[in-house]
Motif scaffolding. Structure first.
Motif, PDB file in Angstrom:
ATOM      1  N   SER A   1      25.242  50.904  11.658  1.00 55.12           N
ATOM      2  CA  SER A   1      24.139  51.519  10.936  1.00 55.12           C
ATOM      3  C   SER A   1      24.377  51.434   9.449  1.00 55.12           C
ATOM      4  O   SER A   1      25.489  51.546   8.961  1.00 55.12           O
ATOM      5  CB  SER A   1      24.011  52.994  11.343  1.00 55.12           C
ATOM      6  OG  SER A   1      23.093  53.655  10.523  1.00 55.12           O
TER       7      SER A   1
ATOM      8  N   LYS B   1      16.966  44.495   5.853  1.00 54.39           N
ATOM      9  CA  LYS B   1      17.251  45.926   5.948  1.00 54.39           C
ATOM     10  C   LYS B   1      18.231  46.357   4.870  1.00 54.39           C
ATOM     11  O   LYS B   1      18.071  47.423   4.259  1.00 54.39           O
ATOM     12  CB  LYS B   1      17.817  46.248   7.337  1.00 54.39           C
ATOM     13  CG  LYS B   1      18.082  47.730   7.559  1.00 54.39           C
ATOM     14  CD  LYS B   1      18.582  47.985   8.980  1.00 54.39           C
ATOM     15  CE  LYS B   1      18.852  49.466   9.214  1.00 54.39           C
ATOM     16  NZ  LYS B   1      19.360  49.724  10.578  1.00 54.39           N
TER      17      LYS B   1
ATOM     18  N   PRO C   1      17.045  39.705   9.948  1.00 53.67           N
ATOM     19  CA  PRO C   1      16.579  41.095   9.774  1.00 53.67           C
ATOM     20  C   PRO C   1      17.584  41.997   9.082  1.00 53.67           C
ATOM     21  O   PRO C   1      17.193  42.868   8.311  1.00 53.67           O
ATOM     22  CB  PRO C   1      16.306  41.552  11.214  1.00 53.67           C
ATOM     23  CG  PRO C   1      16.038  40.300  11.980  1.00 53.67           C
ATOM     24  CD  PRO C   1      16.900  39.255  11.353  1.00 53.67           C
ATOM     25  N   GLU C   2      18.886  41.791   9.340  1.00 51.91           N
ATOM     26  CA  GLU C   2      19.865  42.679   8.726  1.00 51.91           C
ATOM     27  C   GLU C   2      19.902  42.541   7.216  1.00 51.91           C
ATOM     28  O   GLU C   2      20.206  43.497   6.489  1.00 51.91           O
ATOM     29  CB  GLU C   2      21.269  42.442   9.306  1.00 51.91           C
ATOM     30  CG  GLU C   2      21.808  41.040   9.144  1.00 51.91           C
ATOM     31  CD  GLU C   2      21.564  40.165  10.352  1.00 51.91           C
ATOM     32  OE1 GLU C   2      22.388  39.271  10.596  1.00 51.91           O
ATOM     33  OE2 GLU C   2      20.553  40.392  11.060  1.00 51.91           O
TER      34      GLU C   2
END
Length: 369
Positions: A8, A293, A289-290
């Motif tokens: 996370s 993000k 995507p990371e």
């Protein structure tokens, strides 16, 4: 492509700023697997990159999306910091590395099995300024260009703060004092520099992208004035670009599968060519995507709009790389310490049989401007 699972990323704002910069060009990055090397299938190549390397890794991501490596897959890992990257290269862990030319060269000079394929970063460091006293026509305003910024720094004894610490760009900044006058310089860790800029404790900074775009997004009083590379070329000659980071491969891969490396150059060049003139959203679409993000689409868009997307084969521009390394890392490169010939991958040396052994054909040497 296969990517390492990620933890996370719920960080406070300043921790996020630190995280972003540590992953930036040539910067430091948080490892997504605590530095452990994943065991990949036999037909998989391991790519080590930094999550927010922006233009440094964009051509490589495009090549992977276009099916490189042919008949296999690329497993993307994220190096932990510059020392970690250097250790990985020295140990020959990985097949492809994205990193700063100075870091890659220092490893090669110590015998690392590394061959530079292409330069993908040519303009990375930007001067940021708050409104400064002494700007003509105003008690406090943003300088109109870097020349005025540095002249004001010299006139008013204003400190120019560089991040990251021990950056080879510090040598280039020192040379600018010979033109614009002496001014104090310091270096700070990225999170501290961002915080002090926002608090008004620092007025002038020199930062790489995407850190520069991140900083100005946090405070409307801050403005990007111009790039180090353009100013250096303006004062000492050049075209406004300096080779700074790129894509390298394991020397074993270059020797055993040269056609695969040649095809990588061709596909990376094709990516840059096809993105020329396209909206920034097309570039952003290539990032996993990371990355979106971690960086945030607005900061990533601002950074990719500011940074030029240029690729040159390392062999084509080896003289420019040599010149840059002698400027930026004079302790590591000297006239009596030759850069290893194997440091530059030569796509022209790949034989016809090499090119056709797996059915692939390499692209022409890069010539994007």
């Amino acid at each position: 492509m296969k990517r390492t699972p990620k933890p996370s990323l719920a960080f406070p704002v300043l921790a996020l700023a630190f995280f972003l910069f540590l992953l930036a060009c040539p910067g430091q990055a948080w490892s997504q697997d605590n530095g452990q090397v994943t065991q990949n299938p036999k037909n998989s190549l391991t790519v080590y990159t930094a999550m927010t390397a922006t233009t440094a890794q964009l051509p490589l991501l495009g090549a992977i999306k276009r099916g490189w490596p042919e008949g296999g897959e690329a497993a993307i890992e994220y190096w932990n910091n510059l020392e970690d990257l250097r250790a990985l290269v020295l140990d020959g862990q990985g097949d492809v590395w994205v990193g700063h030319l100075e870091t890659l060269y220092r490893a090669a000079a110590r015998g690392a099995p590394v061959s530079l394929v292409a330069v993908t970063v040519w303009r990375k460091f930007y001067f940021i300024s708050a409104p400064l006293p002494g700007v003509e026509g105003s008690e406090a305003a943003h300088p109109k260009d870097v020349s005025e910024l540095l002249s004001l720094a010299a006139k008013n004894n204003l400190t120019v703060t560089l991040s990251p610490q021990n950056s080879p760009q510090g040598n280039l900044l020192d040379e600018l004092k010979n033109v614009h006058g002496a001014f104090p310089t310091q270096s700070l860790p990225p999170q501290q520099l961002i915080l002090e800029l926002i608090k008004g404790q620092r007025a002038i900074a020199l930062m790489p992208e995407p850190m520069a775009s991140l900083a100005v997004s946090k405070d409307p009083k801050l403005k990007i004035i111009g790039s180090l590379e353009e100013q250096y070329s303006k004062d000492f000659g050049g075209d406004g670009y300096l080779p700074q980071a790129g894509v390298a491969v394991n020397l074993n891969l270059a020797k055993n599968q040269p056609q695969l490396v040649s095809s990588l150059i061709g596909l990376m060049t094709q990516t840059v060519s096809e993105l020329d003139g396209k909206p920034v959203s097309d570039k952003i679409a290539l990032f996993p995507p990371e990355v979106l993000k971690a960086v945030g689409p607005e900061v990533l868009a601002a950074s990719l709009t500011l940074e030029p997307l240029i690729i040159k084969s390392a062999h084509e521009v080896k003289d420019r790389i040599n010149d840059f390394l002698r400027m930026a890392a004079p302790d590591a490169v000297s006239s009596d310490r030759a850069i290893p010939a194997t440091f530059f991958f030569d796509p022209g040396a790949v034989t016809t049989s090499d090119k056709t052994s797996n059915g692939s054909t390499p692209g022409a040497p890069a010539n994007a401007q």
